[in-house]
Scaffold this motif. Sequence first.
Motif, mmCIF file in Angstrom:
data_model
loop_
_atom_site.group_PDB
_atom_site.id
_atom_site.type_symbol
_atom_site.label_atom_id
_atom_site.label_comp_id
_atom_site.label_asym_id
_atom_site.label_seq_id
_atom_site.Cartn_x
_atom_site.Cartn_y
_atom_site.Cartn_z
ATOM 1 N N GLY A 85 0.775 -1.224 0.000
ATOM 2 C CA GLY A 85 0.000 0.000 0.000
ATOM 3 C C GLY A 85 0.810 1.278 0.000
ATOM 4 N N LYS A 86 2.124 1.147 -0.110
ATOM 5 C CA LYS A 86 2.985 2.331 -0.094
ATOM 6 C C LYS A 86 3.822 2.403 -1.366
ATOM 7 N N GLU A 87 4.376 3.589 -1.600
ATOM 8 C CA GLU A 87 5.238 3.762 -2.758
ATOM 9 C C GLU A 87 6.625 3.165 -2.503
ATOM 10 N N ARG A 88 7.296 2.848 -3.595
ATOM 11 C CA ARG A 88 8.651 2.348 -3.475
ATOM 12 C C ARG A 88 9.553 3.453 -2.930
ATOM 13 N N GLU A 89 10.424 3.092 -1.993
ATOM 14 C CA GLU A 89 11.290 4.093 -1.388
ATOM 15 C C GLU A 89 12.745 3.651 -1.423
ATOM 16 N N PHE A 90 13.600 4.640 -1.471
ATOM 17 C CA PHE A 90 15.036 4.415 -1.495
ATOM 18 C C PHE A 90 15.527 3.910 -0.143
ATOM 19 N N VAL A 91 16.480 2.980 -0.181
ATOM 20 C CA VAL A 91 17.075 2.458 1.052
ATOM 21 C C VAL A 91 18.558 2.807 1.126
ATOM 22 N N ALA A 92 19.305 2.400 0.102
ATOM 23 C CA ALA A 92 20.756 2.626 0.136
ATOM 24 C C ALA A 92 21.321 2.499 -1.274
ATOM 25 N N THR A 93 22.460 3.141 -1.491
ATOM 26 C CA THR A 93 23.132 3.029 -2.774
ATOM 27 C C THR A 93 24.643 3.002 -2.570
ATOM 28 N N VAL A 94 25.333 2.357 -3.503
ATOM 29 C CA VAL A 94 26.791 2.304 -3.476
ATOM 30 C C VAL A 94 27.305 2.638 -4.872
ATOM 31 N N SER A 95 28.324 3.483 -4.891
ATOM 32 C CA SER A 95 28.908 3.927 -6.153
ATOM 33 C C SER A 95 29.775 2.824 -6.768
ATOM 34 N N TRP A 96 30.379 3.153 -7.923
ATOM 35 C CA TRP A 96 31.362 2.253 -8.492
ATOM 36 C C TRP A 96 32.501 2.026 -7.487
ATOM 37 N N ASP A 97 32.805 3.063 -6.733
ATOM 38 C CA ASP A 97 33.768 2.966 -5.646
ATOM 39 C C ASP A 97 33.044 2.405 -4.421
ATOM 40 N N PRO A 98 33.362 1.220 -4.003
ATOM 41 C CA PRO A 98 32.614 0.577 -2.905
ATOM 42 C C PRO A 98 32.610 1.378 -1.601
ATOM 43 N N SER A 99 33.521 2.305 -1.451
ATOM 44 C CA SER A 99 33.575 3.072 -0.211
ATOM 45 C C SER A 99 32.587 4.233 -0.192
ATOM 46 N N THR A 106 9.405 -3.980 7.251
ATOM 47 C CA THR A 106 8.698 -4.984 6.457
ATOM 48 C C THR A 106 8.363 -4.440 5.079
ATOM 49 N N ALA A 107 8.805 -5.149 4.047
ATOM 50 C CA ALA A 107 8.611 -4.691 2.671
ATOM 51 C C ALA A 107 9.204 -5.715 1.721
ATOM 52 N N THR A 108 8.937 -5.512 0.440
ATOM 53 C CA THR A 108 9.672 -6.230 -0.588
ATOM 54 C C THR A 108 10.868 -5.364 -0.970
ATOM 55 N N TYR A 109 12.044 -5.968 -0.957
ATOM 56 C CA TYR A 109 13.279 -5.244 -1.220
ATOM 57 C C TYR A 109 13.763 -5.554 -2.634
ATOM 58 N N TYR A 110 14.102 -4.483 -3.347
ATOM 59 C CA TYR A 110 14.503 -4.586 -4.735
ATOM 60 C C TYR A 110 15.949 -4.098 -4.920
ATOM 61 N N CYS A 111 16.676 -4.822 -5.722
ATOM 62 C CA CYS A 111 18.010 -4.428 -6.149
ATOM 63 C C CYS A 111 17.879 -3.691 -7.485
ATOM 64 N N ALA A 112 18.653 -2.625 -7.666
ATOM 65 C CA ALA A 112 18.567 -1.835 -8.888
ATOM 66 C C ALA A 112 19.949 -1.401 -9.337
ATOM 67 N N ALA A 113 20.085 -1.209 -10.666
ATOM 68 C CA ALA A 113 21.370 -0.816 -11.242
ATOM 69 C C ALA A 113 21.187 0.379 -12.166
ATOM 70 N N SER A 114 22.177 1.275 -12.131
ATOM 71 C CA SER A 114 22.145 2.455 -12.988
ATOM 72 C C SER A 114 23.530 2.731 -13.540
ATOM 73 N N SER A 115 23.566 3.112 -14.821
ATOM 74 C CA SER A 115 24.834 3.514 -15.433
ATOM 75 C C SER A 115 24.981 5.030 -15.407
ATOM 76 N N ASP A 116 24.017 5.719 -14.814
ATOM 77 C CA ASP A 116 24.011 7.172 -14.740
ATOM 78 C C ASP A 116 24.860 7.620 -13.553
ATOM 79 N N SER A 117 25.900 8.371 -13.829
ATOM 80 C CA SER A 117 26.782 8.806 -12.751
ATOM 81 C C SER A 117 26.071 9.745 -11.780
ATOM 82 N N GLY A 118 24.974 10.358 -12.212
ATOM 83 C CA GLY A 118 24.243 11.261 -11.341
ATOM 84 C C GLY A 118 23.151 10.602 -10.537
ATOM 85 N N ALA A 119 22.941 9.324 -10.749
ATOM 86 C CA ALA A 119 21.881 8.614 -10.029
ATOM 87 C C ALA A 119 22.186 8.573 -8.541
ATOM 88 N N LEU A 120 21.131 8.651 -7.753
ATOM 89 C CA LEU A 120 21.316 8.540 -6.308
ATOM 90 C C LEU A 120 20.117 7.857 -5.693
#
Length: 124
Positions: free
Chosen positions: A42-56, A91-105
Amino acid sequence: QVQLVESGGGLVQAGGSLRLSCAASGRPLSNYRMAWFRQAPGKEREFVATVSWDPSRTYYADSVKGRFTISRDNDKNMVYLQMNSLKPEDTATYYCAASSDSGALYYSSDYRYWGQGTRVTVSS
């Protein structure tokens, strides 16, 4: 084309931990910024976390900061989400996502490739 498959979801008591995994295939994961999103019923998809090409270089939603850790292993083409001190509101369904956009966050529209999701249920 990148294919993403999540695993590791399940039922856990509040205060417990889970580790989600995302296996990528099709192209080297090192070409992409990776992220985890979640969607509760019943809720919108929300951001949890992201990691750059640089793992740090990581970024977290305030709601999970200090409890969740995103990591990646480019050699294995894997991304992980370690979730500690889980709460019923996680509690939610967790999705993995990928982007080639350097500006993605943290906007879901910035991510082109998505997995099917893995369900996480945290009981109180």
